[in-house]
Design a protein around this motif. Structure first.
Motif, mmCIF file in Angstrom:
data_model
loop_
_atom_site.group_PDB
_atom_site.id
_atom_site.type_symbol
_atom_site.label_atom_id
_atom_site.label_comp_id
_atom_site.label_asym_id
_atom_site.label_seq_id
_atom_site.Cartn_x
_atom_site.Cartn_y
_atom_site.Cartn_z
ATOM 1 N N ASN A 144 0.798 -1.297 -0.042
ATOM 2 C CA ASN A 144 0.040 -0.151 0.168
ATOM 3 C C ASN A 144 0.888 1.316 0.085
ATOM 4 N N GLY A 145 2.316 1.294 0.009
ATOM 5 C CA GLY A 145 3.054 2.268 -0.626
ATOM 6 C C GLY A 145 3.653 2.725 0.768
ATOM 7 N N PHE A 146 3.542 2.344 2.116
ATOM 8 C CA PHE A 146 4.507 2.558 3.155
ATOM 9 C C PHE A 146 5.898 2.189 2.972
ATOM 10 N N GLU A 147 6.716 2.847 3.558
ATOM 11 C CA GLU A 147 8.199 2.681 3.500
ATOM 12 C C GLU A 147 8.551 2.616 5.124
ATOM 13 N N VAL A 148 9.643 1.718 5.411
ATOM 14 C CA VAL A 148 10.220 1.743 6.721
ATOM 15 C C VAL A 148 10.749 3.131 6.809
ATOM 16 N N ILE A 149 10.934 3.821 8.075
ATOM 17 C CA ILE A 149 11.411 5.006 8.309
ATOM 18 C C ILE A 149 12.288 4.999 9.542
ATOM 19 N N GLY A 150 11.849 3.732 10.273
ATOM 20 C CA GLY A 150 12.765 3.982 11.699
ATOM 21 C C GLY A 150 12.386 2.619 12.423
ATOM 22 N N GLU A 151 12.592 2.252 13.456
ATOM 23 C CA GLU A 151 12.639 1.233 14.214
ATOM 24 C C GLU A 151 12.120 1.794 15.506
ATOM 25 N N GLY A 152 11.378 0.966 16.652
ATOM 26 C CA GLY A 152 10.841 1.111 17.671
ATOM 27 C C GLY A 152 10.652 -0.144 18.578
ATOM 28 N N LEU A 153 10.189 -0.185 19.701
ATOM 29 C CA LEU A 153 10.123 -1.450 20.607
ATOM 30 C C LEU A 153 8.586 -0.999 21.097
ATOM 31 N N PHE A 154 7.725 -2.269 21.089
ATOM 32 C CA PHE A 154 6.836 -2.174 21.749
ATOM 33 C C PHE A 154 6.507 -3.191 22.840
ATOM 34 N N LYS A 155 6.636 -2.526 23.952
ATOM 35 C CA LYS A 155 6.508 -3.385 25.329
ATOM 36 C C LYS A 155 5.280 -3.814 25.763
ATOM 37 N N LEU A 156 5.506 -5.296 25.647
ATOM 38 C CA LEU A 156 4.402 -6.120 26.265
ATOM 39 C C LEU A 156 4.588 -6.443 27.596
ATOM 40 N N SER A 157 5.528 -6.542 28.103
ATOM 41 C CA SER A 157 5.624 -6.811 29.829
ATOM 42 C C SER A 157 6.927 -6.343 30.229
ATOM 43 N N GLU A 158 7.361 -6.343 31.476
ATOM 44 C CA GLU A 158 8.583 -5.960 32.077
ATOM 45 C C GLU A 158 9.754 -6.595 31.499
ATOM 46 N N ARG A 159 9.386 -7.912 30.979
ATOM 47 C CA ARG A 159 10.543 -8.503 30.471
ATOM 48 C C ARG A 159 10.699 -8.907 28.794
ATOM 49 N N HIS A 160 9.572 -8.392 28.361
ATOM 50 C CA HIS A 160 9.475 -8.698 26.795
ATOM 51 C C HIS A 160 9.221 -7.418 26.054
ATOM 52 N N SER A 161 9.765 -7.034 25.016
ATOM 53 C CA SER A 161 9.373 -5.949 24.045
ATOM 54 C C SER A 161 9.449 -6.560 22.564
ATOM 55 N N ASN A 162 8.575 -6.330 21.721
ATOM 56 C CA ASN A 162 8.665 -6.844 20.303
ATOM 57 C C ASN A 162 9.360 -5.746 19.583
ATOM 58 N N PRO A 163 10.225 -5.977 18.623
ATOM 59 C CA PRO A 163 10.797 -4.997 17.643
ATOM 60 C C PRO A 163 9.689 -4.704 16.535
ATOM 61 N N ASN A 164 9.712 -3.008 16.355
ATOM 62 C CA ASN A 164 8.774 -2.766 15.294
ATOM 63 C C ASN A 164 9.301 -1.951 14.330
ATOM 64 N N HIS A 165 8.707 -1.977 13.180
ATOM 65 C CA HIS A 165 8.969 -0.946 12.090
ATOM 66 C C HIS A 165 8.229 0.264 12.425
ATOM 67 N N VAL A 166 8.769 1.505 12.095
ATOM 68 C CA VAL A 166 7.849 2.651 11.703
ATOM 69 C C VAL A 166 7.783 2.915 10.545
ATOM 70 N N MET A 167 6.607 2.782 9.935
ATOM 71 C CA MET A 167 6.383 2.852 8.565
ATOM 72 C C MET A 167 5.612 4.279 8.099
ATOM 73 N N PHE A 168 5.579 4.848 6.998
ATOM 74 C CA PHE A 168 5.164 5.937 6.702
ATOM 75 C C PHE A 168 4.611 6.023 5.224
ATOM 76 N N LEU A 169 3.445 6.445 4.965
ATOM 77 C CA LEU A 169 2.908 6.723 3.507
ATOM 78 C C LEU A 169 2.434 8.336 3.480
ATOM 79 N N GLN A 170 3.305 8.876 2.721
ATOM 80 C CA GLN A 170 3.240 10.215 2.297
ATOM 81 C C GLN A 170 1.929 10.354 1.153
ATOM 82 N N PHE A 171 1.174 11.411 1.442
ATOM 83 C CA PHE A 171 -0.015 11.601 0.492
ATOM 84 C C PHE A 171 0.573 12.633 -0.491
#
Length: 171
Positions: A144-171
């Motif tokens: 759908n045209g999104f591009e990866v522009i960065g990375e981040g972590l999604f914290k599920l618990s005190e002991r676990h975070s999932n790596p995430n892409h930050v994706m952006f679609l410019q109109f």
């Protein structure tokens, strides 16, 4: 046949059940079961969703298929992100579809609806965070045209975070 509507506070029990189930279906294998359950019990509750539904900044939509809820989304208009120069951007915070409805193009239709809402509000683009291990979702957004522009972590618990892409679609 499908329709897209806004859930109301009366729909809260169904929305909560769907939010919990779709999160488990899409991310349940990303962490230990106890970490996922703790996240659901602390963050995906009727009380939490009630507060989100009452917050005027949030726009929830759900897609119904043959009269049954099949998925839901949440967007936030005018939600700037430091790494995006434009301030008038939309955050696509959630787009989930129950697994039993995969392959029917309902996720695409719900995404298209959110895209239409953002463009109608004169937004400059849309961004999201997506778990790097959710290859199906990453491919969907890239298609759908999104591009990866960065990375981040999604914290599920005190002991676990999932790596995430930050994706952006410019109109």
């Amino acid at each position: 046949m499908f329709s897209i509507t806004k859930p109301s506070l009366d729909d809260l029990p169904i929305l909560t059940e769907m939010a919990r189930k779709t999160l488990w279906e899409s991310h349940g294998h990303s962490a230990a079961a106890e970490d996922m359950q703790a996240y659901l019990d602390n963050k995906v509750t009727q009380e939490a969703l009630w507060a989100e539904l009452l917050d005027e900044r949030n726009s929830f939509y759900w897609i119904n298929y043959d009269g049954r809820p099949a998925g839901y989304s949440k967007i936030i208009l005018d939600c700037p992100l430091e790494s995006i120069p434009e301030q008038n951007v939309t955050k696509l915070e959630r787009l989930y579809l129950l697994q039993e409805y995969h392959g029917l193009q309902l996720g695409q239709r719900l995404f298209d609806h959110n895209l239409h809402v953002a463009k109608a509000a004169n937004q400059a683009g849309m961004y999201l965070y997506v778990w790097t291990g959710n290859h199906r979702a990453v491919a969907f957004y890239q298609k759908n045209g999104f591009e990866v522009i960065g990375e981040g972590l999604f914290k599920l618990s005190e002991r676990h975070s999932n790596p995430n892409h930050v994706m952006f679609l410019q109109f």
